[in-house]
Design a protein around this motif. Sequence first.
Motif, PDB file in Angstrom:
ATOM      1  N   VAL A  18       0.646  -1.162  -0.070  1.00  0.00           N
ATOM      2  CA  VAL A  18      -0.096  -0.168   0.022  1.00  0.00           C
ATOM      3  C   VAL A  18       0.854   1.222   0.047  1.00  0.00           C
ATOM      4  CG1 VAL A  18      -1.831   1.177   1.196  1.00  0.00           C
ATOM      5  CG2 VAL A  18      -1.979  -1.042   1.249  1.00  0.00           C
ATOM      6  N   PRO A  19       0.863   2.215  -1.036  1.00  0.00           N
ATOM      7  CA  PRO A  19       1.660   3.344  -1.002  1.00  0.00           C
ATOM      8  C   PRO A  19       0.799   4.370  -0.093  1.00  0.00           C
ATOM      9  CG  PRO A  19       0.171   3.126  -3.159  1.00  0.00           C
ATOM     10  CD  PRO A  19       0.115   1.917  -2.185  1.00  0.00           C
ATOM     11  N   ILE A  20       1.688   5.101   0.496  1.00  0.00           N
ATOM     12  CA  ILE A  20       1.316   6.174   1.364  1.00  0.00           C
ATOM     13  C   ILE A  20       2.122   7.258   1.210  1.00  0.00           C
ATOM     14  CG2 ILE A  20       1.016   7.099   3.801  1.00  0.00           C
ATOM     15  CD1 ILE A  20      -0.380   4.440   3.656  1.00  0.00           C
ATOM     16  N   GLY A  21       1.349   8.488   0.908  1.00  0.00           N
ATOM     17  CA  GLY A  21       1.849   9.767   0.393  1.00  0.00           C
ATOM     18  C   GLY A  21       2.174   9.973  -0.951  1.00  0.00           C
ATOM     19  N   VAL A  26      -5.766   8.334  -0.291  1.00  0.00           N
ATOM     20  CA  VAL A  26      -5.570   8.197   1.385  1.00  0.00           C
ATOM     21  C   VAL A  26      -5.964   6.877   1.597  1.00  0.00           C
ATOM     22  CG1 VAL A  26      -6.710   9.330   3.207  1.00  0.00           C
ATOM     23  CG2 VAL A  26      -6.343  10.697   1.304  1.00  0.00           C
ATOM     24  N   ALA A  27      -4.894   6.216   2.369  1.00  0.00           N
ATOM     25  CA  ALA A  27      -5.216   4.536   2.749  1.00  0.00           C
ATOM     26  C   ALA A  27      -6.114   4.828   4.134  1.00  0.00           C
ATOM     27  CB  ALA A  27      -4.036   4.025   2.854  1.00  0.00           C
ATOM     28  N   PHE A 234      -5.187   7.328   7.509  1.00  0.00           N
ATOM     29  CA  PHE A 234      -5.910   7.833   8.788  1.00  0.00           C
ATOM     30  C   PHE A 234      -6.644   6.510   9.214  1.00  0.00           C
ATOM     31  CE2 PHE A 234      -9.216   8.591   6.014  1.00  0.00           C
ATOM     32  CZ  PHE A 234     -10.619   8.219   6.508  1.00  0.00           C
ATOM     33  N   ARG A 235      -6.962   6.512  10.774  1.00  0.00           N
ATOM     34  CA  ARG A 235      -7.840   5.629  11.306  1.00  0.00           C
ATOM     35  C   ARG A 235      -8.788   6.297  12.113  1.00  0.00           C
ATOM     36  NH1 ARG A 235      -6.741   2.655  17.198  1.00  0.00           N
ATOM     37  NH2 ARG A 235      -8.633   1.286  17.039  1.00  0.00           N
ATOM     38  N   VAL A 236     -10.004   5.863  12.059  1.00  0.00           N
ATOM     39  CA  VAL A 236     -11.205   6.516  12.958  1.00  0.00           C
ATOM     40  C   VAL A 236     -10.917   5.747  14.237  1.00  0.00           C
ATOM     41  CG1 VAL A 236     -13.579   6.686  13.271  1.00  0.00           C
ATOM     42  CG2 VAL A 236     -12.632   7.337  10.870  1.00  0.00           C
ATOM     43  N   SER A 237     -10.719   6.045  15.321  1.00  0.00           N
ATOM     44  CA  SER A 237     -10.837   5.376  16.621  1.00  0.00           C
ATOM     45  C   SER A 237     -12.150   5.475  17.266  1.00  0.00           C
ATOM     46  CB  SER A 237     -10.031   6.122  17.623  1.00  0.00           C
ATOM     47  OG  SER A 237      -8.861   6.051  17.141  1.00  0.00           O
ATOM     48  N   LEU A 238     -12.818   4.224  17.378  1.00  0.00           N
ATOM     49  CA  LEU A 238     -14.212   4.201  18.083  1.00  0.00           C
ATOM     50  C   LEU A 238     -14.052   3.285  19.309  1.00  0.00           C
ATOM     51  CD1 LEU A 238     -16.612   3.964  15.123  1.00  0.00           C
ATOM     52  CD2 LEU A 238     -15.814   5.938  16.262  1.00  0.00           C
TER      53      LEU A 238
END
Length: 355
Positions: A18-21, A26-27, A234-238
Amino acid sequence: MAVKAKRNSTRRIHIGTVPIGGGAPVAVQSMTNTDTRDVLATVDQIERLSTAGCEIIRLAIPDQEAATAFGEIKSRVETPLIADIHFDYRLALAALEKGADGLRINPGNIGGRKAISKITEVAGDLNVPIRIGVNSGSLHNEVLEKHGRPSPEAMVESALMNIALMEDLGFEQMKISLKSSNVLDTIRAYELLSEKVKYPLHLGVTEAGTLISGTVKSAIGIGQLLSKGIGDTFRVSLTRDPVEEVRVAYEILRAVDLRHRGPEIISCPTCGRCEIDLFGLVEKVEEALATIEASPKVAIMGCVVNGPGEAREADIGVAGGRGQGILFKKGEIIRKIPEHKLADILINEVKNLVK
Ligand code: SF4
């Protein structure tokens, strides 16, 4: 000269495949909440997360047993895995040996420069990126004293100190996160950092909370940054099943028009005119379509006042009536359907549409 960490100008790293940046899509990330030592439960959760569209998955490695299990898990799944390490650099080395695609460490608690240099040496040889995670709750003491509180400026200063240390050790395969449970501080911190570094940024609002409060905080914090061109993953934290984090993540990406995955369900809040069980219908349809990758617009409206108008705008939709619904497809009325058959027929119609 300072380099802005805007999505198109950050340097590119890869977490596994997975490429980032560097302008990559947006991963979406999440983190397992199973006991990592429980290989079967963790693999099962990874598969569920992957099916939901999670592209990078982080696992906690609290001890050597977990590091050993990490290797077993890694051999059973295809999604890139990040090992989350605190306090003991030897766990980072073990995770690298077991094939970690990325590491997440907080340089402030991993054991000092010597420990970090051991990690960067091996990660560098293996070409494995490291996320430098700065958390408002664990800033350097001197930085905290200088700023008086874990302010955005304090978080950025702490991040820059960590980045300088990593660069001094010859390591640049980094992405950076700056997390606070305060949404406005988070936004400001990332804005400031994006003006100063070229590394990709991992966004998140930490300890965001329950489904409702966490979704709102994440949507505002992450959504605002993404819409300004800041943030590469990003990560959504729940406080919730992590699969829900992935669903919320894709809704944020859809709302800022960056990525579209899964059907877009447009439904009304209902009012006194609604004569069908719209809440039940929407829930059933949403659940049944949750793993579809295509993104048709599906309108589910309570009545014929606004219903047909919305339904006509959608690829497919229904507008409720008394004990029945009217099915629309691409703006055309198809037929009336009795209420008890509405969910199944709508689900089938959407599945046929995206085949
Ligand atoms: Fe009320 Fe009909 Fe509007 Fe739904 S579509 S909110 S039922 S008027």
